[in-house]
Write a protein that holds these residues in place. Structure first.
Motif, PDB file in Angstrom:
ATOM      1  N   THR A   1      -7.521 -17.076  40.984  1.00 45.68           N
ATOM      2  CA  THR A   1      -8.874 -16.111  40.160  1.00 45.68           C
ATOM      3  C   THR A   1      -9.928 -17.051  40.392  1.00 45.68           C
ATOM      4  O   THR A   1     -11.209 -16.622  39.869  1.00 45.68           O
ATOM      5  CB  THR A   1      -8.463 -15.973  38.526  1.00 45.68           C
ATOM      6  N   GLY A   2     -10.037 -18.394  40.426  1.00 44.95           N
ATOM      7  CA  GLY A   2     -11.339 -18.929  40.484  1.00 44.95           C
ATOM      8  C   GLY A   2     -11.215 -20.463  41.131  1.00 44.95           C
ATOM      9  O   GLY A   2     -10.136 -21.237  41.066  1.00 44.95           O
ATOM     10  N   VAL A   3     -11.937 -21.129  41.861  1.00 49.28           N
ATOM     11  CA  VAL A   3     -12.043 -22.522  42.356  1.00 49.28           C
ATOM     12  C   VAL A   3     -13.419 -22.959  41.825  1.00 49.28           C
ATOM     13  O   VAL A   3     -14.463 -22.691  42.140  1.00 49.28           O
ATOM     14  CB  VAL A   3     -12.062 -22.185  43.874  1.00 49.28           C
ATOM     15  N   ASN A   4     -13.231 -24.029  41.241  1.00 50.65           N
ATOM     16  CA  ASN A   4     -14.443 -24.781  40.651  1.00 50.65           C
ATOM     17  C   ASN A   4     -14.328 -26.228  40.816  1.00 50.65           C
ATOM     18  O   ASN A   4     -13.269 -26.949  40.847  1.00 50.65           O
ATOM     19  CB  ASN A   4     -14.674 -24.837  39.073  1.00 50.65           C
ATOM     20  N   LYS A   5     -15.776 -27.022  41.093  1.00 53.45           N
ATOM     21  CA  LYS A   5     -15.568 -28.233  41.472  1.00 53.45           C
ATOM     22  C   LYS A   5     -15.633 -29.122  40.237  1.00 53.45           C
ATOM     23  O   LYS A   5     -16.275 -28.753  39.016  1.00 53.45           O
ATOM     24  CB  LYS A   5     -16.981 -28.443  42.335  1.00 53.45           C
ATOM     25  N   LEU A   6     -14.889 -30.198  40.157  1.00 51.18           N
ATOM     26  CA  LEU A   6     -15.098 -31.147  39.069  1.00 51.18           C
ATOM     27  C   LEU A   6     -15.825 -32.138  39.096  1.00 51.18           C
ATOM     28  O   LEU A   6     -16.408 -32.561  40.085  1.00 51.18           O
ATOM     29  CB  LEU A   6     -13.584 -31.827  38.883  1.00 51.18           C
ATOM     30  N   ASP A   7     -16.360 -32.601  37.956  1.00 49.23           N
ATOM     31  CA  ASP A   7     -17.601 -33.617  37.779  1.00 49.23           C
ATOM     32  C   ASP A   7     -17.043 -34.890  38.427  1.00 49.23           C
ATOM     33  O   ASP A   7     -17.620 -35.528  39.160  1.00 49.23           O
ATOM     34  CB  ASP A   7     -17.992 -33.809  36.367  1.00 49.23           C
ATOM     35  N   GLU A   8     -15.735 -35.262  38.101  1.00 48.79           N
ATOM     36  CA  GLU A   8     -15.351 -36.571  38.762  1.00 48.79           C
ATOM     37  C   GLU A   8     -14.631 -36.377  40.352  1.00 48.79           C
ATOM     38  O   GLU A   8     -14.540 -37.484  40.692  1.00 48.79           O
ATOM     39  CB  GLU A   8     -13.865 -36.890  37.842  1.00 48.79           C
ATOM     40  N   GLY A   9     -15.161 -35.108  41.052  1.00 49.00           N
ATOM     41  CA  GLY A   9     -14.639 -35.117  42.329  1.00 49.00           C
ATOM     42  C   GLY A   9     -13.270 -34.152  42.381  1.00 49.00           C
ATOM     43  O   GLY A   9     -12.446 -34.134  41.583  1.00 49.00           O
TER      44      GLY A   9
ATOM     45  N   GLU B   1     -20.878 -29.070  49.397  1.00 50.60           N
ATOM     46  CA  GLU B   1     -19.652 -29.095  48.641  1.00 50.60           C
ATOM     47  C   GLU B   1     -18.360 -29.870  49.307  1.00 50.60           C
ATOM     48  O   GLU B   1     -17.592 -29.393  50.068  1.00 50.60           O
ATOM     49  CB  GLU B   1     -19.100 -27.503  48.653  1.00 50.60           C
ATOM     50  N   LYS B   2     -18.615 -31.117  49.064  1.00 53.04           N
ATOM     51  CA  LYS B   2     -17.675 -32.046  49.707  1.00 53.04           C
ATOM     52  C   LYS B   2     -16.089 -31.577  49.484  1.00 53.04           C
ATOM     53  O   LYS B   2     -15.677 -31.482  48.436  1.00 53.04           O
ATOM     54  CB  LYS B   2     -17.879 -33.401  49.533  1.00 53.04           C
ATOM     55  N   ASP B   3     -15.552 -31.450  50.485  1.00 56.33           N
ATOM     56  CA  ASP B   3     -13.823 -31.200  50.634  1.00 56.33           C
ATOM     57  C   ASP B   3     -13.718 -29.636  50.193  1.00 56.33           C
ATOM     58  O   ASP B   3     -12.583 -29.555  49.780  1.00 56.33           O
ATOM     59  CB  ASP B   3     -13.216 -32.153  49.834  1.00 56.33           C
ATOM     60  N   LEU B   4     -14.706 -28.803  50.295  1.00 58.28           N
ATOM     61  CA  LEU B   4     -14.248 -27.520  50.194  1.00 58.28           C
ATOM     62  C   LEU B   4     -14.455 -26.779  51.499  1.00 58.28           C
ATOM     63  O   LEU B   4     -15.733 -26.571  51.954  1.00 58.28           O
ATOM     64  CB  LEU B   4     -15.183 -26.835  49.048  1.00 58.28           C
ATOM     65  N   TRP B   5     -13.351 -26.528  52.210  1.00 62.23           N
ATOM     66  CA  TRP B   5     -13.389 -26.160  53.414  1.00 62.23           C
ATOM     67  C   TRP B   5     -12.936 -24.434  53.730  1.00 62.23           C
ATOM     68  O   TRP B   5     -12.184 -23.933  52.681  1.00 62.23           O
ATOM     69  CB  TRP B   5     -12.179 -26.900  54.174  1.00 62.23           C
TER      70      TRP B   5
END
Length: 468
Positions: free
Chosen positions: A231-239, A401-405
């Motif tokens: 339902t959602g994909v969100n980036k984390l502050d720590e990577g 967006e590093k590592d979001l492919w």
């Protein structure tokens, strides 16, 4: 079209129409490799169609570990499990446009990639013994519009001039008489044939093929989680990223979106840039005058503003001789306008299905004969494709967006682009983005910020109304 492209993209719907390929649902359709959703993974792949399966196989074959694949519905229940099973490029139809927009070198790469993709899929099925009715064969485009016939001949010659002697430039022209005699477009039906073009293609049960690939991935350690909606994909502050589902949250170093027409629901940047389009397909029993043993090659019928694609079921397959035919977008209201922007594969457009049900006697005329005693149409269903503003896939890492492919937006043409695009994506992900890769993978497929400035205007130059 602007209003249709602006419709917010939804998640996959529950209880979609049942496709012909899922009459016999595979044993892993509802598999959850672990009872609970893992809390962590190195890689999360969202989507279990041919793209997601190919990404997983390439990653695992190159040593990657701890991969979790999440699927909203049953395994391979999206476009791959709902298409016509056509491994057909029709590269000549797109070549002049690609040449004009991106240059001859890129146009040649795309044509070569499409043929290589077709061959690679069938070769993989042979190598791993996947029971999927793999059938490399010839295909014929039957053209009914005089202007299109002239344009098609010119497009073939343009392609051949750019890549003389190349396998991807081998095309054969047929006169109207030859089309009628050799390909059964006979008297008593639509006899306005202008000509035909034959070339290398194939057919395959894409559902069984992809399920076979997924099983190979499971043997290599893939954790498959079906009936689990992200339902959602969100980036984390720590990577890294967290993917939210009704069953919990999973944290991963990287995420791969193999979500095609549904991508914009999770990645809003793609709203209006990967637009869903609902396509319609039928499986029909052959008329009683059709050749015993079935037709030997596949077809596309091009007429005015539309086209239909047709795949006979090969000898040895279940319901051999059945004819899969999809298309007829222009039969819907406003020439199919309201099929754009919808993700509703639980329903169908009655006008489109009615038109598809009437096509085969028109094309084959007296060669069709009486309908099968059990009725003409065995099954009919719909599926959701993804289309972009420039007619090309989006493959690569999201800007900033590093590592979001992402590998999506296959223009109803996935069976000749997904497999090689997934391979290229894994090469990039694993640090092998070198001259070797750039020699065969078009830079125009990559995700560039400039592509988000383009405006979606509808299908550009694709050759099918459902993923082939």
């Amino acid at each position: 079209m602007e209003q249709r492209a602006a419709i917010p993209v939804s998640l996959p719907r529950d209880n979609p129409t049942r496709s012909y390929w899922q009459i016999d649902v595979d044993e892993i359709a509802d598999l959850r490799s672990t009872e609970s959703l893992p809390e962590k993974a190195d890689t999360v792949i969202i989507g279990s169609g041919i793209t997601g399966a190919a990404v997983a196989f390439n990653l695992l074959s190159n040593g990657a570990k701890n991969i979790v694949m999440i699927e909203a519905r049953q395994a391979c229940s999206g476009a791959t499990g709902r298409n016509g099973g056509h491994t057909k490029a029709a590269s000549y139809t797109t070549f002049p446009h690609h040449q004009h927009e991106h240059g001859t070198e890129t146009a040649v790469k795309i044509a070569r990639l499409e043929l290589a993709n077709i061959r690679a899929v069938h070769a993989f099925a042979r190598e791993y013994g996947i029971d999927c009715d793999s059938n490399p064969c010839s295909t014929t485009d039957v053209i009914y519009d005089a202007t299109q016939w002239i344009s098609a001949q010119g497009a073939v010659r343009t392609l051949q001039e750019a890549m003389p002697g190349d396998d991807a430039s081998v095309y054969t022209f047929h006169s109207p008489e030859e089309v009628r005699e050799k390909y059964y477009c006979g008297k008593g039906g639509d006899e306005g044939v202008c000509g035909g073009i034959s070339y290398e293609a194939g057919s395959i049960n894409a559902y069984k093929f992809t399920i076979g690939v997924l099983k190979l991935c499971l043997e290599k350690g893939l954790n498959l989680q079906t009936n689990t909606t992200v339902t959602g994909v969100n980036k984390l502050d720590e990577g890294g990223y967290k993917a939210d589902t009704p069953r919990g949250t999973i944290v991963a170093r990287r995420v791969v979106m193999a979500t095609n027409g549904y991508t914009a629901h999770l990645l809003k940047k793609f709203q209006g840039h990967i637009v869903p389009l609902r396509g319609h397909v039928t499986a029909q029993r052959p008329g009683l005058n059709m050749p015993k043993g079935g037709l030997a090659n596949t077809y596309t019928f091009s007429y005015g503003k539309g086209y239909d694609y047709m795949i006979p079921r090969p000898p040895g397959s279940k319901f051999e001789g059945d004819i899969i035919i999809g298309g007829r977008l222009i039969s819907a209201a406003d020439e199919g306008l309201f099929e754009y922007g919808t993700t509703d594969d639980t329903t169908e457009d009655e006008d489109t299905m009615r038109a598809l049900g009437n096509t085969l006697p028109q094309y084959f005329g007296d060669n069709w004969g009486s309908d099968h005693p059990d009725g003409r149409t065995r099954m009919q269903w719909t599926g959701i494709m993804g289309y972009g503003p420039d007619g090309l896939p989006f493959v690569g890492e999201m800007p900033r967006e590093k590592d979001l492919w992402v590998a999506a937006s296959f223009q109803g043409h996935g069976m000749v682009m997904c497999w090689k695009s997934a391979k290229a994506l894994v090469e990039i992900m694993q640090g092998r983005d070198d001259e070797g890769l750039r020699g065969w993978f078009p830079d125009a497929f990559r995700i560039h910020e400039s592509r988000f400035n383009l405006t979606f205007k509808g299908r550009m130059h694709t050759h099918s109304d459902l993923p082939e």
